[in-house]
Design a protein around this motif. Structure first.
Motif, mmCIF file in Angstrom:
data_model
loop_
_atom_site.group_PDB
_atom_site.id
_atom_site.type_symbol
_atom_site.label_atom_id
_atom_site.label_comp_id
_atom_site.label_asym_id
_atom_site.label_seq_id
_atom_site.Cartn_x
_atom_site.Cartn_y
_atom_site.Cartn_z
ATOM 1 N N MET A 64 0.825 -1.204 0.000
ATOM 2 C CA MET A 64 0.000 0.000 0.000
ATOM 3 C C MET A 64 0.859 1.253 0.000
ATOM 4 N N VAL A 65 1.993 1.212 0.673
ATOM 5 C CA VAL A 65 2.877 2.372 0.725
ATOM 6 C C VAL A 65 3.474 2.641 -0.653
ATOM 7 N N LYS A 66 3.752 1.580 -1.416
ATOM 8 C CA LYS A 66 4.359 1.739 -2.739
ATOM 9 C C LYS A 66 3.384 2.266 -3.783
ATOM 10 N N GLU A 67 2.093 2.087 -3.550
ATOM 11 C CA GLU A 67 1.097 2.521 -4.525
ATOM 12 C C GLU A 67 1.088 4.036 -4.657
ATOM 13 N N LYS A 68 1.033 4.497 -5.863
ATOM 14 C CA LYS A 68 0.891 5.921 -6.138
ATOM 15 C C LYS A 68 -0.217 6.063 -7.177
ATOM 16 N N ILE A 69 -1.422 6.101 -6.697
ATOM 17 C CA ILE A 69 -2.568 6.205 -7.594
ATOM 18 C C ILE A 69 -3.179 7.584 -7.442
ATOM 19 N N ILE A 70 -3.411 8.220 -8.567
ATOM 20 C CA ILE A 70 -4.002 9.551 -8.574
ATOM 21 C C ILE A 70 -5.223 9.519 -9.483
ATOM 22 N N THR A 71 -6.293 10.163 -9.040
ATOM 23 C CA THR A 71 -7.509 10.250 -9.840
ATOM 24 C C THR A 71 -7.736 11.710 -10.192
ATOM 25 N N LEU A 72 -7.844 11.980 -11.490
ATOM 26 C CA LEU A 72 -7.985 13.342 -12.000
ATOM 27 C C LEU A 72 -9.326 13.513 -12.712
ATOM 28 N N PHE A 73 -9.919 14.675 -12.539
ATOM 29 C CA PHE A 73 -11.150 15.038 -13.230
ATOM 30 C C PHE A 73 -10.813 16.130 -14.243
ATOM 31 N N PHE A 74 -11.330 15.995 -15.453
ATOM 32 C CA PHE A 74 -11.103 16.976 -16.520
ATOM 33 C C PHE A 74 -12.425 17.448 -17.097
ATOM 34 N N LEU A 75 -12.466 18.703 -17.454
ATOM 35 C CA LEU A 75 -13.529 19.242 -18.301
ATOM 36 C C LEU A 75 -12.836 19.570 -19.616
ATOM 37 N N LEU A 76 -13.257 18.879 -20.684
ATOM 38 C CA LEU A 76 -12.594 18.988 -21.983
ATOM 39 C C LEU A 76 -13.543 19.516 -23.037
ATOM 40 N N GLU A 77 -12.985 20.252 -23.985
ATOM 41 C CA GLU A 77 -13.745 20.597 -25.184
ATOM 42 C C GLU A 77 -13.911 19.325 -25.996
ATOM 43 N N PRO A 105 -20.575 14.094 -24.511
ATOM 44 C CA PRO A 105 -20.423 15.557 -24.580
ATOM 45 C C PRO A 105 -21.778 16.271 -24.608
ATOM 46 N N ILE A 106 -21.866 17.322 -23.822
ATOM 47 C CA ILE A 106 -23.048 18.176 -23.790
ATOM 48 C C ILE A 106 -22.573 19.609 -23.994
ATOM 49 N N GLN A 107 -23.187 20.286 -24.948
ATOM 50 C CA GLN A 107 -22.833 21.663 -25.289
ATOM 51 C C GLN A 107 -21.341 21.806 -25.575
ATOM 52 N N GLY A 108 -20.801 20.803 -26.270
ATOM 53 C CA GLY A 108 -19.417 20.876 -26.728
ATOM 54 C C GLY A 108 -18.367 20.581 -25.670
ATOM 55 N N ARG A 109 -18.786 20.058 -24.531
ATOM 56 C CA ARG A 109 -17.824 19.740 -23.458
ATOM 57 C C ARG A 109 -18.120 18.358 -22.884
ATOM 58 N N ALA A 110 -17.056 17.684 -22.441
ATOM 59 C CA ALA A 110 -17.201 16.351 -21.841
ATOM 60 C C ALA A 110 -16.393 16.282 -20.554
ATOM 61 N N ASN A 111 -16.893 15.507 -19.621
ATOM 62 C CA ASN A 111 -16.164 15.236 -18.380
ATOM 63 C C ASN A 111 -15.406 13.930 -18.540
ATOM 64 N N VAL A 112 -14.167 13.920 -18.081
ATOM 65 C CA VAL A 112 -13.346 12.716 -18.110
ATOM 66 C C VAL A 112 -12.719 12.544 -16.732
ATOM 67 N N THR A 113 -12.780 11.326 -16.232
ATOM 68 C CA THR A 113 -12.093 10.994 -14.989
ATOM 69 C C THR A 113 -11.069 9.917 -15.311
ATOM 70 N N LEU A 114 -9.815 10.164 -14.924
ATOM 71 C CA LEU A 114 -8.723 9.215 -15.145
ATOM 72 C C LEU A 114 -8.136 8.801 -13.816
ATOM 73 N N SER A 115 -7.924 7.511 -13.641
ATOM 74 C CA SER A 115 -7.136 7.020 -12.510
ATOM 75 C C SER A 115 -5.817 6.542 -13.087
ATOM 76 N N LEU A 116 -4.737 7.058 -12.525
ATOM 77 C CA LEU A 116 -3.404 6.777 -13.043
ATOM 78 C C LEU A 116 -2.526 6.148 -11.970
ATOM 79 N N ASP A 117 -1.727 5.181 -12.378
ATOM 80 C CA ASP A 117 -0.671 4.667 -11.516
ATOM 81 C C ASP A 117 0.539 5.549 -11.781
ATOM 82 N N ALA A 118 0.909 6.334 -10.790
ATOM 83 C CA ALA A 118 2.012 7.283 -10.949
ATOM 84 C C ALA A 118 3.280 6.803 -10.254
ATOM 85 N N SER A 119 3.374 5.490 -9.982
ATOM 86 C CA SER A 119 4.543 4.972 -9.265
ATOM 87 C C SER A 119 5.826 5.086 -10.088
ATOM 88 N N GLN A 120 5.707 5.195 -11.403
ATOM 89 C CA GLN A 120 6.891 5.321 -12.267
ATOM 90 C C GLN A 120 6.952 6.692 -12.945
#
Length: 149
Positions: A64-77, A105-120
């Motif tokens: 668990m200590v080695k894990e580096k997981i980050i979750t990001l939210f984006f509003l994209l065109e 996409p609604i009104q030309g924009r979309a929400n994206v959520t990414l979970s990333l392993d950032a250990s490297q």
């Protein structure tokens, strides 16, 4: 009412035998000492049902200590290639994509959520966020959760 997950750090000698044995099974499988779950549970004298009950709920502290997981939210065109460009930046920075969720996409924009392993990761999380914010189609970036340092 939603059930909120809670985590505890507990000494192994106070854990129930089935949880300790579940960890032994996972170690045998990880080291290659056992090649199948059936073989591993037989070696530690644990039922398969007990193993499946606990396997996704118990982890060694070091893992668990080695894990580096980050979750990001984006509003994209909403433009062709935006998601692939976003993923390329994450990949170029050394992150492994774990999950992707994109809304319609609604009104030309979309929400994206990414979970990333950032250990490297090459660099820092701040540098990654800065690079993502520089993309002209990114309107917003928020960190939803982070196990990264």
């Amino acid at each position: 009412m939603e059930h909120e997950e809670k985590f505890y750090l507990v000494r192994s000698d106070v854990l129930p035998e089935s949880i300790r044995k579940t960890m032994e099974v996972k170690e045998l499988l990880e080291r290659g000492t056992a090649h199948t779950i059936q073989e591993a549970v037989r070696k530690v004298d644990l039922s398969r049902s007990a193993y499946y009950k606990y396997k996704d709920a118990v982890f060694p502290f070091q893992a668990m200590v080695k894990e580096k997981i980050i979750t990001l939210f984006f509003l994209l065109e909403d433009r062709a290639g935006t998601l692939s460009n976003l993923l390329k930046i994450a990949s170029d920075k050394g992150c492994n994509v774990l999950t992707i969720h994109q809304t319609i996409p609604i009104q030309g924009r979309a929400n994206v959520t990414l979970s990333l392993d950032a250990s490297q990761i090459n660099g820092t999380i701040d540098q990654l966020i800065h690079a993502l914010k520089q993309l002209d189609f990114v309107k917003r970036v928020d960190i939803l959760s982070s196990g990264a340092q």
